[in-house]
Design a protein around this motif. Structure first.
Motif, PDB file in Angstrom:
ATOM      1  N   ASP A  13       0.833  -1.204   0.000  1.00  0.00           N
ATOM      2  CA  ASP A  13       0.000   0.000   0.000  1.00  0.00           C
ATOM      3  C   ASP A  13       0.866   1.252   0.000  1.00  0.00           C
ATOM      4  O   ASP A  13       0.555   2.232  -0.669  1.00  0.00           O
ATOM      5  N   ARG A  14       1.945   1.208   0.756  1.00  0.00           N
ATOM      6  CA  ARG A  14       2.856   2.353   0.834  1.00  0.00           C
ATOM      7  C   ARG A  14       3.486   2.640  -0.536  1.00  0.00           C
ATOM      8  O   ARG A  14       3.577   3.787  -0.954  1.00  0.00           O
ATOM      9  N   PHE A  15       3.916   1.598  -1.240  1.00  0.00           N
ATOM     10  CA  PHE A  15       4.489   1.770  -2.577  1.00  0.00           C
ATOM     11  C   PHE A  15       3.451   2.400  -3.504  1.00  0.00           C
ATOM     12  O   PHE A  15       3.748   3.324  -4.258  1.00  0.00           O
ATOM     13  N   ALA A  16       2.221   1.926  -3.431  1.00  0.00           N
ATOM     14  CA  ALA A  16       1.151   2.462  -4.281  1.00  0.00           C
ATOM     15  C   ALA A  16       0.886   3.936  -3.970  1.00  0.00           C
ATOM     16  O   ALA A  16       0.682   4.731  -4.888  1.00  0.00           O
ATOM     17  N   CYS A  32       9.341  -5.113 -12.370  1.00  0.00           N
ATOM     18  CA  CYS A  32       9.429  -4.911 -13.821  1.00  0.00           C
ATOM     19  C   CYS A  32      10.298  -3.731 -14.226  1.00  0.00           C
ATOM     20  O   CYS A  32      10.377  -3.399 -15.402  1.00  0.00           O
ATOM     21  N   SER A  33      10.945  -3.079 -13.272  1.00  0.00           N
ATOM     22  CA  SER A  33      11.854  -1.978 -13.597  1.00  0.00           C
ATOM     23  C   SER A  33      12.906  -1.849 -12.510  1.00  0.00           C
ATOM     24  O   SER A  33      12.713  -2.304 -11.389  1.00  0.00           O
ATOM     25  N   ALA A  34      14.002  -1.196 -12.837  1.00  0.00           N
ATOM     26  CA  ALA A  34      15.079  -1.007 -11.862  1.00  0.00           C
ATOM     27  C   ALA A  34      14.600  -0.108 -10.728  1.00  0.00           C
ATOM     28  O   ALA A  34      13.899   0.876 -10.963  1.00  0.00           O
ATOM     29  N   ASN A  35      14.968  -0.421  -9.512  1.00  0.00           N
ATOM     30  CA  ASN A  35      14.531   0.374  -8.353  1.00  0.00           C
ATOM     31  C   ASN A  35      14.859   1.849  -8.510  1.00  0.00           C
ATOM     32  O   ASN A  35      14.059   2.705  -8.161  1.00  0.00           O
ATOM     33  N   ALA A  36      16.024   2.170  -9.010  1.00  0.00           N
ATOM     34  CA  ALA A  36      16.429   3.565  -9.131  1.00  0.00           C
ATOM     35  C   ALA A  36      15.630   4.310 -10.186  1.00  0.00           C
ATOM     36  O   ALA A  36      15.571   5.537 -10.159  1.00  0.00           O
ATOM     37  N   GLY A  37      14.997   3.605 -11.107  1.00  0.00           N
ATOM     38  CA  GLY A  37      14.314   4.278 -12.202  1.00  0.00           C
ATOM     39  C   GLY A  37      12.809   4.099 -12.239  1.00  0.00           C
ATOM     40  O   GLY A  37      12.192   4.360 -13.269  1.00  0.00           O
ATOM     41  N   ILE A  38      12.195   3.688 -11.154  1.00  0.00           N
ATOM     42  CA  ILE A  38      10.755   3.415 -11.162  1.00  0.00           C
ATOM     43  C   ILE A  38       9.952   4.636 -11.574  1.00  0.00           C
ATOM     44  O   ILE A  38       9.073   4.551 -12.428  1.00  0.00           O
TER      45      ILE A  38
END
Length: 49
Positions: A13-16, A32-38
């Protein structure tokens, strides 16, 4: 629990709250994507969607 609209993976929920757009869509996640580039990936996917 929310999920990524791009790959379907579950996210917290926090990520959303942090990464969803104004319509509540999640177009990128750590699966589905790099953490640094979300945020950047989500912006690019929004432009092409």
């Amino acid at each position: 629990m929310p999920s990524c609209d791009h790959c379907g993976s579950h996210v917290s929920d926090r990520f959303a709250r942090v990464f969803a757009d104004k319509q509540g869509r999640l177009l990128a996640c750590p699966n589905c994507s790099a953490n640094a580039g979300i945020a950047e990936v989500a912006r690019r996917r929004t432009r092409t969607a």
